[in-house]
Design an enzyme around this catalytic site. Structure first.
Site, PDB file in Angstrom:
ATOM      1  N   PRO A 161     -36.844 -15.870  10.945  1.00  0.00           N
ATOM      2  CA  PRO A 161     -37.367 -15.390  12.331  1.00  0.00           C
ATOM      3  C   PRO A 161     -36.322 -16.036  13.299  1.00  0.00           C
ATOM      4  O   PRO A 161     -36.718 -16.545  14.364  1.00  0.00           O
ATOM      5  CB  PRO A 161     -38.680 -15.973  12.249  1.00  0.00           C
ATOM      6  CG  PRO A 161     -38.749 -17.239  11.301  1.00  0.00           C
ATOM      7  CD  PRO A 161     -37.787 -16.719  10.467  1.00  0.00           C
ATOM      8  N   CYS A 162     -35.068 -15.666  13.644  1.00  0.00           N
ATOM      9  CA  CYS A 162     -34.215 -16.122  14.400  1.00  0.00           C
ATOM     10  C   CYS A 162     -34.858 -15.621  16.002  1.00  0.00           C
ATOM     11  O   CYS A 162     -34.296 -16.560  16.952  1.00  0.00           O
ATOM     12  CB  CYS A 162     -32.918 -15.716  14.259  1.00  0.00           C
ATOM     13  SG  CYS A 162     -32.684 -13.915  14.013  1.00  0.00           S
TER      14      CYS A 162
END
Length: 181
Positions: free
Chosen positions: A135-136
């Site tokens: 989950p950048c």
């Protein structure tokens, strides 16, 4: 190792997904054009295939996530073959962030064992082959500012993904707005 792929529709647009026997190897964030998504996957060397049962489960989770459900992806196997140790450490640390939880590039770097490498962390996240699963979008710039995002739509896409998770980035609304001024 050969990468298989498929494209599927969600509430937020078409998503492209590539996988190997080891795990999810590629995720292309939503776009409005299915054909463009298929061309991007083909250009990356992925071959269209019918998803096996475990990949169909990932697709179902991604559809639920796109519809606004609280969904986790930390248990999904990923195939990050060819990714260097620094990026692996950053991606592993990012995967520890739960739904709706954010941190900064600097804090993530420190958590991953690389204090002081905030810029390098941002660059690593810009090369993330499996956004949402890694989950950048949950990583913010110093001061909890939105920062950059390399996916189509840039920072606006990042902000939309965060909003889906109940995260608001930016200054709080003016107090007067609550009184109708």
């Amino acid at each position: 190792m050969a990468v298989s792929c498929c494209v599927f529709d969600t509430a937020i647009g078409w998503i492209g997904l590539g996988w190997t026997e080891r795990g999810i190897a590629r995720l292309l964030l939503p776009q409005r054009d299915r054909d463009a998504m298929e061309r991007k996957l083909a250009a990356a060397g992925a071959a269209p295939a019918i998803p096996p049962e475990w990949v169909a489960g990932v697709i179902e989770r991604l559809r639920r996530y796109a519809a606004g459900d609280v969904v986790t992806f930390d248990d999904i196997p990923v195939d990050l073959a060819g990714v260097d140790d620094f990026r692996l450490a950053i991606y592993d640390a990012a995967r520890e962030l739960g739904f709706g939880v954010t941190t900064t590039y600097g804090a993530l770097a420190a958590t991953a064992g690389h204090p002081g490498l905030a810029r390098e962390t941002g660059a690593a996240l810009g090369q993330n082959p499996v956004p949402i699963i890694v989950p950048c979008h949950r990583i913010l710039a110093a001061g909890n500012k939105i920062g950059g995002f390399s996916a189509p739509g840039g920072s606006a896409t990042k902000e939309k993904l965060l909003a889906m998770e109940g995260v608001r980035v930016g200054p709080p609304p003016a107090a007067q707005a609550s009184f109708g001024f």
